[in-house]
Design a protein around this motif. Structure first.
Motif, PDB file in Angstrom:
ATOM      1  N   ILE A 175      48.429  77.520  52.014  1.00  0.00           N
ATOM      2  CA  ILE A 175      47.041  77.596  51.530  1.00  0.00           C
ATOM      3  C   ILE A 175      46.321  76.298  51.896  1.00  0.00           C
ATOM      4  CG2 ILE A 175      45.594  77.737  49.464  1.00  0.00           C
ATOM      5  CD1 ILE A 175      47.845  79.375  48.171  1.00  0.00           C
ATOM      6  N   PRO A 176      45.150  76.384  52.531  1.00  0.00           N
ATOM      7  CA  PRO A 176      44.418  75.165  52.878  1.00  0.00           C
ATOM      8  C   PRO A 176      44.132  74.305  51.649  1.00  0.00           C
ATOM      9  CG  PRO A 176      43.441  77.064  53.962  1.00  0.00           C
ATOM     10  CD  PRO A 176      44.453  77.601  53.001  1.00  0.00           C
ATOM     11  N   LEU A 177      44.448  73.028  51.743  1.00  0.00           N
ATOM     12  CA  LEU A 177      44.185  72.070  50.669  1.00  0.00           C
ATOM     13  C   LEU A 177      43.279  70.987  51.228  1.00  0.00           C
ATOM     14  CD1 LEU A 177      44.718  70.767  47.873  1.00  0.00           C
ATOM     15  CD2 LEU A 177      46.756  69.697  48.872  1.00  0.00           C
ATOM     16  N   GLU A 184      45.346  61.331  48.544  1.00  0.00           N
ATOM     17  CA  GLU A 184      46.449  60.475  48.959  1.00  0.00           C
ATOM     18  C   GLU A 184      46.827  60.764  50.402  1.00  0.00           C
ATOM     19  OE1 GLU A 184      47.667  57.944  47.407  1.00  0.00           O
ATOM     20  OE2 GLU A 184      46.438  58.301  45.626  1.00  0.00           O
ATOM     21  N   ASN A 185      46.986  59.702  51.200  1.00  0.00           N
ATOM     22  CA  ASN A 185      47.348  59.856  52.608  1.00  0.00           C
ATOM     23  C   ASN A 185      48.684  60.561  52.786  1.00  0.00           C
ATOM     24  OD1 ASN A 185      45.018  58.492  53.251  1.00  0.00           O
ATOM     25  ND2 ASN A 185      46.009  56.532  53.608  1.00  0.00           N
ATOM     26  N   VAL A 189      46.688  65.879  54.452  1.00  0.00           N
ATOM     27  CA  VAL A 189      45.726  66.989  54.447  1.00  0.00           C
ATOM     28  C   VAL A 189      44.335  66.413  54.721  1.00  0.00           C
ATOM     29  CG1 VAL A 189      47.066  68.403  52.849  1.00  0.00           C
ATOM     30  CG2 VAL A 189      45.358  66.808  51.934  1.00  0.00           C
ATOM     31  N   ASP A 190      43.367  67.298  54.842  1.00  0.00           N
ATOM     32  CA  ASP A 190      41.994  66.864  55.077  1.00  0.00           C
ATOM     33  C   ASP A 190      41.440  66.108  53.867  1.00  0.00           C
ATOM     34  OD1 ASP A 190      41.002  68.327  57.708  1.00  0.00           O
ATOM     35  OD2 ASP A 190      42.278  69.705  56.608  1.00  0.00           O
ATOM     36  N   TYR A 191      40.652  65.087  54.146  1.00  0.00           N
ATOM     37  CA  TYR A 191      40.067  64.277  53.077  1.00  0.00           C
ATOM     38  C   TYR A 191      38.620  63.945  53.433  1.00  0.00           C
ATOM     39  CZ  TYR A 191      38.841  60.277  50.212  1.00  0.00           C
ATOM     40  OH  TYR A 191      38.184  59.419  49.365  1.00  0.00           O
ATOM     41  N   ASN A 353      43.370  64.256  58.192  1.00  0.00           N
ATOM     42  CA  ASN A 353      42.114  64.232  58.936  1.00  0.00           C
ATOM     43  C   ASN A 353      41.015  63.782  57.982  1.00  0.00           C
ATOM     44  OD1 ASN A 353      40.169  64.678  60.955  1.00  0.00           O
ATOM     45  ND2 ASN A 353      39.730  66.704  60.113  1.00  0.00           N
ATOM     46  N   LYS A 354      40.470  62.601  58.222  1.00  0.00           N
ATOM     47  CA  LYS A 354      39.512  62.028  57.279  1.00  0.00           C
ATOM     48  C   LYS A 354      38.076  62.099  57.797  1.00  0.00           C
ATOM     49  CE  LYS A 354      42.583  58.583  55.161  1.00  0.00           C
ATOM     50  NZ  LYS A 354      42.729  57.148  54.853  1.00  0.00           N
TER      51      LYS A 354
END
Length: 371
Positions: A175-177, A184-185, A189-191, A353-354
């Motif tokens: 599930i995409p988060l 947290e790095n 996940v995407d941030y 991916n930030k």
């Protein structure tokens, strides 16, 4: 011929009366039922449940006459589709879970509003939950959202969160988060957020330009990445300007109004008081401002004060409060767009991916010493 027409009208009326009787009978029965089902609609119309389901989904194999009858009976019986069951069948619920530390913050409510606006245009609805800064409640929220078969989760972590096990659970299910503001790095996940480290530099630079030399920081807990970055930025900015790094001037807290009051009182009891205080949250800054006003300490002449978040009340308090604008609307839009990009792919491959936005300092009376 006239008799034939009368007979035809009579037959139609009898059929309508018969249908109304059956409908009335089922409405009476459903008064004691919890929920109308497809089978109830099928029984009224004397057709199969499968035909009802197809009619409700505008299947081309069902006639327009039957579709119209099914939808009318469904409306009369107050039929509500079971979205969870539908999600289990299709593998898509068109629901996205959103977890925030609290909803009574303008920052988080603005993020939520913009997430919803973007997702609604693509046919998604959101389920909003709040952790109230509690790790346990955050875990319960994640379990609830997973049970509801959400297609993705957009979250900002609670202050208490150190163990990332439950967020790893989301990832393990494909599930995409997407994390925003607090993330947290290590989760890879995407941030989406602002540059917290640089924001501290901007604040210290401003205070130094106002002539401040002993600057305190009421921060969040170091185990939370954004607050750790703000603390690092604060320390490095002091070094850059050759200002003292005094341990008693750096205080970690939960950043509530109560914390702001307590920590400001603590700073005022120091033998060598600060001439400026940078607070990592507007709510804690509001508590600090209250204490300064109660002690008749002039801002910014005696102590300059800066908050973080640019909440609406910062422009309404006395004195008005200098603060950092975090671009909440853009964070919400980017979080939603990031989810949508994942939703288009059958296989979710997430990596760190930030999207980092540059924050803006809004200078107001609490720190502006210019004439």
């Amino acid at each position: 011929m006239k008799n034939m027409v009368l007979i035809a009208i009579l037959i139609i009326n009898i059929n309508v009366l018969y249908l109304l009787k059956r409908l009335s009978k089922y409405i009476k029965k459903l008064n004691i039922k919890k929920k109308t089902t497809i089978k109830d609609i099928a029984n009224v119309l004397n057709i199969s449940p499968a035909a009802v389901s197809k009619a409700l989904h505008d299947d081309s194999r069902i006639s327009d006459k039957t579709k119209k009858a099914v939808k009318q009976v469904a409306k009369n019986l107050n039929y509500q589709p079971n979205h969870l069951a539908s999600a289990l069948r299709k593998g898509k619920s068109k629901l996205v879970g959103v977890i925030v530390p609290r909803t009574n913050s303008n920052f988080f409510s603005s993020v939520i509003q913009n997430i919803e606006e973007v997702l609604n245009k693509e046919g998604y609805n959101i389920i909003i939950t709040q952790s109230n800064e509690s790790y346990k409640k955050e875990c319960n929220n994640i379990d609830t959202l997973l049970f509801t078969q959400v297609d993705g989760i957009i979250a900002s972590m609670a202050n208490e969160t150190v163990n990332l096990e439950y967020f790893e659970k989301v990832k393990s299910k494909g599930i995409p988060l997407i994390l925003f503001d607090r993330g947290e790095n290590d989760l890879n996940v995407d941030y989406i957020g602002i540059n917290d480290y640089d924001s501290s530099h901007v604040i210290i630079e401003h205070l130094v330009n106002q002539g401040c030399k002993r600057i305190a920081h009421i921060g969040g807990y170091k185990h939370t990445r954004i607050f750790n970055n703000r603390i690092r930025g604060y320390n490095d900015a002091l070094k850059k300007h050759n200002l003292p790094l005094d341990a008693e001037l750096l205080i970690e807290s939960n950043l509530s109004i109560k914390d702001g009051r307590e920590k400001m009182t603590q700073l005022l009891h120091l033998k060598n008081k600060p001439d400026a205080v940078y607070v990592a949250s507007d709510y804690a800054a509001l508590g600090a401002l209250q204490v300064l006003n109660e002690n008749n300490i002039k801002m910014p002449e005696d102590i300059a004060l800066v908050g973080f978040g640019d909440e609406p009340f910062t422009a309404m308090v006395t004195p008005t409060l200098t603060s950092i604008n975090q671009h909440s609307a853009e964070i919400g839009k980017q979080a939603a767009k990031t989810f949508l990009s994942h939703a288009k792919n059958k296989v979710v491959k997430q990596s760190l991916n930030k999207i980092i936005l540059n924050a803006k300092l809004i200078i107001r009376d609490s720190s502006d010493k210019r004439p």
